[in-house]
Scaffold this motif. Structure first.
Motif, PDB file in Angstrom:
ATOM      1  N   TRP A   1       0.791  -1.228   0.000  1.00 21.67           N
ATOM      2  CA  TRP A   1       0.000   0.000   0.000  1.00 21.67           C
ATOM      3  C   TRP A   1       0.829   1.286   0.000  1.00 21.67           C
ATOM      4  O   TRP A   1       0.323   2.374   0.245  1.00 21.67           O
ATOM      5  N   GLY A   2       2.115   1.143  -0.228  1.00 19.66           N
ATOM      6  CA  GLY A   2       2.962   2.333  -0.320  1.00 19.66           C
ATOM      7  C   GLY A   2       3.299   2.951   1.024  1.00 19.66           C
ATOM      8  O   GLY A   2       3.715   4.106   1.111  1.00 19.66           O
ATOM      9  N   LEU A   3       3.096   2.187   2.091  1.00 21.56           N
ATOM     10  CA  LEU A   3       3.418   2.706   3.418  1.00 21.56           C
ATOM     11  C   LEU A   3       4.887   2.461   3.715  1.00 21.56           C
ATOM     12  O   LEU A   3       5.449   1.458   3.284  1.00 21.56           O
ATOM     13  N   ASN A   4       5.495   3.388   4.441  1.00 20.32           N
ATOM     14  CA  ASN A   4       6.855   3.134   4.906  1.00 20.32           C
ATOM     15  C   ASN A   4       6.820   1.917   5.820  1.00 20.32           C
ATOM     16  O   ASN A   4       5.917   1.796   6.643  1.00 20.32           O
ATOM     17  N   LEU A   5       7.789   1.037   5.645  1.00 24.23           N
ATOM     18  CA  LEU A   5       7.836  -0.149   6.492  1.00 24.23           C
ATOM     19  C   LEU A   5       9.208  -0.257   7.139  1.00 24.23           C
ATOM     20  O   LEU A   5      10.221   0.093   6.537  1.00 24.23           O
ATOM     21  N   ASP A   6       9.207  -0.735   8.382  1.00 22.65           N
ATOM     22  CA  ASP A   6      10.454  -1.039   9.065  1.00 22.65           C
ATOM     23  C   ASP A   6      10.342  -2.494   9.487  1.00 22.65           C
ATOM     24  O   ASP A   6       9.637  -2.809  10.428  1.00 22.65           O
ATOM     25  N   LYS A   7      11.006  -3.378   8.780  1.00 19.37           N
ATOM     26  CA  LYS A   7      10.794  -4.825   8.909  1.00 19.37           C
ATOM     27  C   LYS A   7       9.311  -5.112   8.712  1.00 19.37           C
ATOM     28  O   LYS A   7       8.755  -4.780   7.698  1.00 19.37           O
TER      29      LYS A   7
END
Lengths: 338, 107
Positions: free
Chosen positions: A256-262
């Motif tokens: 969904w184009g969200l920033n992800l951290d792991k």
């Protein structure tokens, strides 16, 4: 198309309490969850395990906590969409179009992701050969038990699902139950029943074996199982069923184009908004400095995210902070008569 | 403090010092070692911190499994006789030199 103020993804404790806060401030929401029941990890992973760190509740089980949260949001009559998964989020002017796997569509000002560590999916066999039969003759759940009538099946697992289905399906099918060790973790009554059926030769129970390979040209023909010492045994069968519980997968959230951290979504701690305007993340799935994966943290995050949603759902109104003890508007929303 | 070696499924090795009192799972997560998911955060509720102890001496030396660990291991991806949940192994000086192998995946 269902129009609402907020779509909450995930009906675990965090999503449920966020719904409460959304109701308290006068907004509407719809809740979607991949599981067939309300409660998230609390109900799926530890319904009977006591929890000791809910503020002002010295001890309660996952199931009790869930029931109380459901009770608490009852006055708002929010809809639950269970056994369904949000697949797609699309921005349309100031709103989000939310599409689910079953084909439902929502239009909302806000989306709150309270998805734990993703959606629960069945764990699969650790063997490549099972993949081509997946969903046909290698199954991880039973949707229509009639397909097994007068067929032979090999069931793998040692928990309640494996035992219950072995017992039930042995009425009209030839069942072999295979488990990796001697002990079964299912309910004592089921374990006893399995032993009886094994003694009567109704079910063939094989312990200390695990799956090695499934075989078949086109359709499934047999399954190889391996003992602890490495000996292979071949069993002719029409179906192979595996019950190893559920695992959490991030799934479509990653697209969904969200920033992800792991496997987590970074948020700001003012309102728990993500990098996308109108999309919030709360509970185990969000991350920020100092994040604690506690239910109580999820409650706090949900309360602030609800206020964050207000700004987009009611752009022309000013949010006014009120206490439930004093506000007659809130008491009206809760249906409390004075 | 114990020096623990984590070997990924692809053979990549990570040697880290893990303070006493942390679990072997936490040692991996805090050092960003891939292959241990620990979805439930260490509650023995998810079987996604599954590891193998290939050295039999080490397997015997570790504190025994408590009730419930084998129940969870039933649900792990490809459990074997030398499987453990790394959240249930608490680090102490005695664990210095421990080697754990990570499975192909956690689920």
């Amino acid at each position: 198309m269902i129009k609402t103020d907020v779509v909450i993804i995930g009906a675990g404790p965090t999503g449920l309490f966020c719904a409460h806060q959304i109701g308290i401030i006068g907004l509407k929401c719809e809740l979607v969850d991949n599981l067939d029941k309300i409660g998230g990890q609390c109900i799926e992973l530890y319904p009977d395990k006591p929890i000791y760190d809910i503020p002002a509740v010295p001890e309660c089980t996952g199931e009790e906590l869930t029931n109380n949260l459901v009770q608490q949001i009852k006055p708002f009559n929010f809809n639950f969409h269970l056994s369904d998964r949000v697949q797609e989020l699309k921005n349309n002017n100031d709103k989000w179009i939310v599409k689910t796997l079953s084909g439902k569509e929502f239009e909302a000002y806000n989306v709150v992701i309270a998805g734990g560590v993703g959606s629960f999916e069945p764990r699969k066999f650790p063997i490549k050969s099972a993949e081509k039969f997946d969903g046909k003759s290698v199954l991880y759940s039973v949707k229509d038990k009639n397909i097994f009538k007068d067929k032979s099946l090999v069931i793998f697992g040692g928990g309640d699902s494996a035992l219950d289905w072995a017992i039930e399906l042995s009425n009209s099918s030839k069942v072999t139950l295979v488990h990796r060790r001697d002990e079964f973790r299912g309910a004592p009554a089921s374990v006893q029943k399995i032993k009886e059926l094994n003694d009567k030769n109704v079910i063939d129970v094989i312990t200390k074996h695990s799956i090695e390979e499934v075989k078949g040209n086109g359709s499934l023909e047999s399954v190889d199982i391996k003992s602890e010492s490495g000996e292979i045994k071949n069993i002719k069968t029409d179906y192979v069923l595996g019950f190893f519980g559920l695992i959490m997968k991030l799934g479509p959230i990653a697209d969904w184009g969200l920033n992800l951290d792991k496997k987590t979504i970074p948020v700001n701690t003012e309102n728990f908004e993500t990098n996308k305007k109108g999309i919030f993340a709360i509970g185990d799935i969000c991350s920020y400095p100092g994040k604690l994966k506690l239910i109580l943290s999820g409650f706090h995050e949900g309360a602030l995210a609800a206020r964050g949603c207000f700004r987009y759902a009611r752009p022309d109104e000013k949010y006014r902070f009120e206490f439930t003890t004093a506000s007659s508007t809130i008491k009206d929303r809760l249906g409390i008569k004075e | 403090m114990a020096n623990i070696k984590y070997i990924e499924f692809n053979g990549k090795e990570h040697k880290v010092n893990v303070p006493n009192g942390l679990s072997v799972m936490e040692g991996a997560v805090q050092n960003n070692i891939p292959g241990i998911d620990a979805d439930c955060g260490g509650g023995m509720s998810c079987a996604t911190c599954h590891v193998y102890i290939n050295d039999d001496e080490w397997f015997k030396k570790l504190p025994k499994k408590e009730m419930g660990e084998d129940d969870m291991l039933d649900q792990a991806y490809d459990p074997k006789l030398n499987s453990r949940l790394s959240c249930q192994i608490i680090v102490s000086e005695e664990l210095d030199g421990l080697v754990v192998q990570l499975p192909e995946k956690q689920g």
